[in-house]
Design a protein around this motif. Structure first.
Motif, PDB file in Angstrom:
ATOM      1  N   MET A   1     -44.432  41.153  11.880  1.00 54.85           N
ATOM      2  CA  MET A   1     -43.330  40.986  11.028  1.00 54.85           C
ATOM      3  C   MET A   1     -42.035  41.624  11.859  1.00 54.85           C
ATOM      4  O   MET A   1     -42.110  42.506  12.541  1.00 54.85           O
ATOM      5  CB  MET A   1     -43.463  41.736   9.728  1.00 54.85           C
ATOM      6  N   LYS A   2     -40.920  41.161  11.510  1.00 54.85           N
ATOM      7  CA  LYS A   2     -39.655  41.326  12.000  1.00 54.85           C
ATOM      8  C   LYS A   2     -39.071  42.759  11.428  1.00 54.85           C
ATOM      9  O   LYS A   2     -39.398  43.094   9.933  1.00 54.85           O
ATOM     10  CB  LYS A   2     -38.766  40.573  11.815  1.00 54.85           C
ATOM     11  N   ALA A   3     -38.633  43.665  12.138  1.00 60.21           N
ATOM     12  CA  ALA A   3     -38.149  45.245  11.583  1.00 60.21           C
ATOM     13  C   ALA A   3     -37.063  45.554  12.618  1.00 60.21           C
ATOM     14  O   ALA A   3     -37.134  45.123  13.750  1.00 60.21           O
ATOM     15  CB  ALA A   3     -39.538  46.302  11.459  1.00 60.21           C
ATOM     16  N   VAL A   4     -36.391  46.316  11.930  1.00 59.77           N
ATOM     17  CA  VAL A   4     -35.427  47.139  12.944  1.00 59.77           C
ATOM     18  C   VAL A   4     -35.663  48.722  13.033  1.00 59.77           C
ATOM     19  O   VAL A   4     -35.973  49.383  11.941  1.00 59.77           O
ATOM     20  CB  VAL A   4     -34.011  47.161  12.251  1.00 59.77           C
ATOM     21  N   GLN A   5     -36.056  48.894  14.203  1.00 61.34           N
ATOM     22  CA  GLN A   5     -36.493  50.131  14.761  1.00 61.34           C
ATOM     23  C   GLN A   5     -35.740  50.986  15.877  1.00 61.34           C
ATOM     24  O   GLN A   5     -35.152  50.425  16.640  1.00 61.34           O
ATOM     25  CB  GLN A   5     -37.954  49.947  15.550  1.00 61.34           C
ATOM     26  N   VAL A  17     -34.297  45.232  17.218  1.00 59.09           N
ATOM     27  CA  VAL A  17     -35.213  44.229  16.343  1.00 59.09           C
ATOM     28  C   VAL A  17     -36.394  44.082  17.204  1.00 59.09           C
ATOM     29  O   VAL A  17     -36.442  43.794  18.245  1.00 59.09           O
ATOM     30  CB  VAL A  17     -34.535  42.948  16.058  1.00 59.09           C
ATOM     31  N   VAL A  18     -37.482  44.447  16.496  1.00 59.86           N
ATOM     32  CA  VAL A  18     -38.900  44.410  16.921  1.00 59.86           C
ATOM     33  C   VAL A  18     -40.023  43.638  16.408  1.00 59.86           C
ATOM     34  O   VAL A  18     -39.674  43.403  15.058  1.00 59.86           O
ATOM     35  CB  VAL A  18     -39.295  45.859  17.477  1.00 59.86           C
ATOM     36  N   ASP A  19     -41.076  43.416  16.782  1.00 56.92           N
ATOM     37  CA  ASP A  19     -42.341  42.670  16.062  1.00 56.92           C
ATOM     38  C   ASP A  19     -43.226  43.866  15.775  1.00 56.92           C
ATOM     39  O   ASP A  19     -43.836  44.550  16.660  1.00 56.92           O
ATOM     40  CB  ASP A  19     -42.766  41.539  16.782  1.00 56.92           C
ATOM     41  N   GLU A 102     -39.632  43.011   7.086  1.00 59.57           N
ATOM     42  CA  GLU A 102     -39.709  42.019   6.256  1.00 59.57           C
ATOM     43  C   GLU A 102     -40.880  42.519   5.155  1.00 59.57           C
ATOM     44  O   GLU A 102     -40.731  41.666   3.899  1.00 59.57           O
ATOM     45  CB  GLU A 102     -40.282  40.932   6.963  1.00 59.57           C
ATOM     46  N   TYR A 103     -41.622  43.208   5.269  1.00 61.92           N
ATOM     47  CA  TYR A 103     -42.432  43.813   4.421  1.00 61.92           C
ATOM     48  C   TYR A 103     -42.626  45.649   4.334  1.00 61.92           C
ATOM     49  O   TYR A 103     -42.775  45.931   5.455  1.00 61.92           O
ATOM     50  CB  TYR A 103     -44.179  43.332   4.694  1.00 61.92           C
ATOM     51  N   VAL A 104     -42.582  45.783   3.065  1.00 60.56           N
ATOM     52  CA  VAL A 104     -42.953  47.305   2.939  1.00 60.56           C
ATOM     53  C   VAL A 104     -43.987  47.555   1.969  1.00 60.56           C
ATOM     54  O   VAL A 104     -44.024  46.872   0.952  1.00 60.56           O
ATOM     55  CB  VAL A 104     -41.513  47.871   2.339  1.00 60.56           C
ATOM     56  N   ALA A 105     -44.856  48.502   2.377  1.00 56.62           N
ATOM     57  CA  ALA A 105     -45.793  48.944   1.543  1.00 56.62           C
ATOM     58  C   ALA A 105     -45.384  50.412   0.893  1.00 56.62           C
ATOM     59  O   ALA A 105     -45.161  51.313   1.851  1.00 56.62           O
ATOM     60  CB  ALA A 105     -47.239  49.105   2.288  1.00 56.62           C
ATOM     61  N   PRO A 306     -27.635  38.923   8.353  1.00 51.14           N
ATOM     62  CA  PRO A 306     -29.124  38.780   8.714  1.00 51.14           C
ATOM     63  C   PRO A 306     -29.740  39.908   9.353  1.00 51.14           C
ATOM     64  O   PRO A 306     -29.211  40.552  10.056  1.00 51.14           O
ATOM     65  CB  PRO A 306     -29.259  37.552   9.405  1.00 51.14           C
ATOM     66  N   LEU A 307     -30.884  40.257   8.751  1.00 57.36           N
ATOM     67  CA  LEU A 307     -31.471  41.427   9.372  1.00 57.36           C
ATOM     68  C   LEU A 307     -31.520  41.432  10.987  1.00 57.36           C
ATOM     69  O   LEU A 307     -31.431  42.736  11.727  1.00 57.36           O
ATOM     70  CB  LEU A 307     -33.023  41.474   8.968  1.00 57.36           C
ATOM     71  N   ASP A 308     -31.690  40.426  11.675  1.00 56.20           N
ATOM     72  CA  ASP A 308     -31.656  40.635  13.273  1.00 56.20           C
ATOM     73  C   ASP A 308     -30.268  40.687  13.852  1.00 56.20           C
ATOM     74  O   ASP A 308     -30.027  40.987  14.999  1.00 56.20           O
ATOM     75  CB  ASP A 308     -32.118  39.201  13.954  1.00 56.20           C
ATOM     76  N   GLN A 309     -29.262  40.909  12.918  1.00 54.26           N
ATOM     77  CA  GLN A 309     -27.927  41.200  13.476  1.00 54.26           C
ATOM     78  C   GLN A 309     -27.678  42.581  13.134  1.00 54.26           C
ATOM     79  O   GLN A 309     -26.291  43.023  12.681  1.00 54.26           O
ATOM     80  CB  GLN A 309     -26.870  40.373  12.904  1.00 54.26           C
ATOM     81  N   ALA A 310     -28.596  43.471  12.892  1.00 54.48           N
ATOM     82  CA  ALA A 310     -28.604  45.160  12.459  1.00 54.48           C
ATOM     83  C   ALA A 310     -27.347  45.898  13.003  1.00 54.48           C
ATOM     84  O   ALA A 310     -26.513  46.402  12.497  1.00 54.48           O
ATOM     85  CB  ALA A 310     -29.821  45.626  12.468  1.00 54.48           C
ATOM     86  N   PRO A 311     -27.379  45.528  14.504  1.00 56.99           N
ATOM     87  CA  PRO A 311     -26.348  46.227  15.309  1.00 56.99           C
ATOM     88  C   PRO A 311     -24.761  46.162  14.911  1.00 56.99           C
ATOM     89  O   PRO A 311     -24.071  46.923  14.473  1.00 56.99           O
ATOM     90  CB  PRO A 311     -26.531  46.061  16.654  1.00 56.99           C
ATOM     91  N   ASP A 312     -24.857  44.837  14.638  1.00 52.83           N
ATOM     92  CA  ASP A 312     -23.485  44.255  14.142  1.00 52.83           C
ATOM     93  C   ASP A 312     -22.983  44.631  12.722  1.00 52.83           C
ATOM     94  O   ASP A 312     -21.717  45.008  12.570  1.00 52.83           O
ATOM     95  CB  ASP A 312     -23.149  42.917  14.252  1.00 52.83           C
TER      96      ASP A 312
END
Length: 330
Positions: A1-5, A17-19, A102-105, A306-312
């Motif tokens: 899943m895509k995540a911002v780390q 943005v990492v997998d 994208e998913y959180v437990a 969008p999540l993949d533009q977190a830095p912006d």
């Protein structure tokens, strides 16, 4: 899943943005398919390394303190697949992996159902910046705010300034005052229904407060700006008033006139969520969700990314100082 780390502390580009592997829900947890995410100035403070938990041992860390999603799997009797939920957790994005994925437990205790009339972006904005929660705790825990009292919350575009003013109206304040750094933002705020907005390009905050309150000052200041405004925050207090310092968007260093503290018999308190038990925070959040369901609060979205533009997205929040919350979507 895509995540911002965060893999290191530093500039905006450290929102990487990492997998990552999709998490699994344990007993008592709920797996949430995330749809929208709030951005809190504290996310920026942590990533830049200016927070007590920003240590080398606390990396890597998935960012994000809150969000909204749909239950994909439930191991809790309190939630069913398909429920739309707020997602929060103690320490999320700071000392535990957060919501920017994208998913959180998450433990069921950190979830709550979203009112049907609130869309995902505005639901995320409701939590982003924690302005409502901060103001509620100041008004109920730091002081027993009474109907007819007055409040000042500088910075109409920010979470604390905007949402404290909204909440003050719910508490039946006689006057709820805020500030704008420019005439354009002051006019934008007035057009949005904020009545008492001091245009700092035209007059000082203290002069504006005294004008609006007929020289009395305000009973409570909830200050998320600080810096150069701190002196005027103290000077804007009425006799026996309270200044709650809840943030420092305008700077960490400040000067005050100590005679204002003495002659006004002022109380100055620093605010942190760590002051409150999980039970106290949960009760406050439940009350705020009740206000939201009753349409007494109006979360405001300035812009979505969008999540993949977190830095912006984080840069926009910190540098553009928009009118409302900045939200990311999956």
């Amino acid at each position: 899943m895509k995540a911002v780390q965060y893999q290191a502390y530093g500039d905006y580009h450290q929102n990487r943005v990492v997998d990552l592997p999709k998490p699994q829900a344990a007993d008592g947890e709920v797996l949430v398919d995330m749809k929208a995410f709030g951005i809190n100035p504290l996310d920026n403070t942590f990533r830049s390394g200016h927070f007590y938990a920003a240590t080398a041992e606390n990396l890597p860390r998935v960012g994000g303190q809150s969000g909204v999603g749909i239950v994909a799997e439930s191991k809790s009797a309190d939630f069913a697949v398909g429920d739309r939920v707020f997602v929060t957790g103690r320490g999320f994005g700071l000392v535990a992996d957060g919501t920017w994925r994208e998913y959180v437990a998450a433990p069921a205790a950190g979830l709550a159902k979203v009112p049907d009339h609130v869309d995902d972006a505005h639901a995320a904005a409701f939590l982003a910046g924690a302005g409502y929660l901060t103001a509620y705790l100041v008004l109920t825990e730091f002081t027993q705010f009474k109907e007819g009292q007055t409040i000042l919350a500088p910075g109409i575009g920010g979470a604390v300034g905007m949402e404290a003013v909204q909440l003050a109206k719910v508490f039946r304040a006689s006057k709820a005052i805020t500030t704008a750094s420019t005439t354009a933002k002051a006019e934008q705020a007035k057009a949005a229904g904020y009545e008492h907005v001091i245009d700092l390009s035209e007059e000082s905050m203290r002069d504006g407060v005294l004008r609006i309150t007929n020289g009395k000052g305000v009973d409570v200041v909830i200050d998320g700006v600080s810096g150069k405004l701190t002196k005027d925050s103290v000077g804007s207090l009425a006799q026996g008033g309270l200044l709650a310092v809840v943030g420092y968007a305008g700077g960490r260093e400040a000067e005050v006139d100590v005679t204002d503290i003495i002659w006004k018999a002022a109380t100055i308190r620093g605010f942190t969520m760590r002051l409150f038990t999980p039970e106290k925070l949960g009760a406050a959040q439940a009350k705020l969700r009740e206000y939201l369901a009753e349409k007494k609060l109006q979360p405001t979205v300035a812009k979505t990314f969008p999540l993949d533009q977190a830095p912006d997205a984080v840069r926009y929040l910190i540098e553009a100082r928009p009118f409302g919350r900045v939200v990311m979507t999956a």
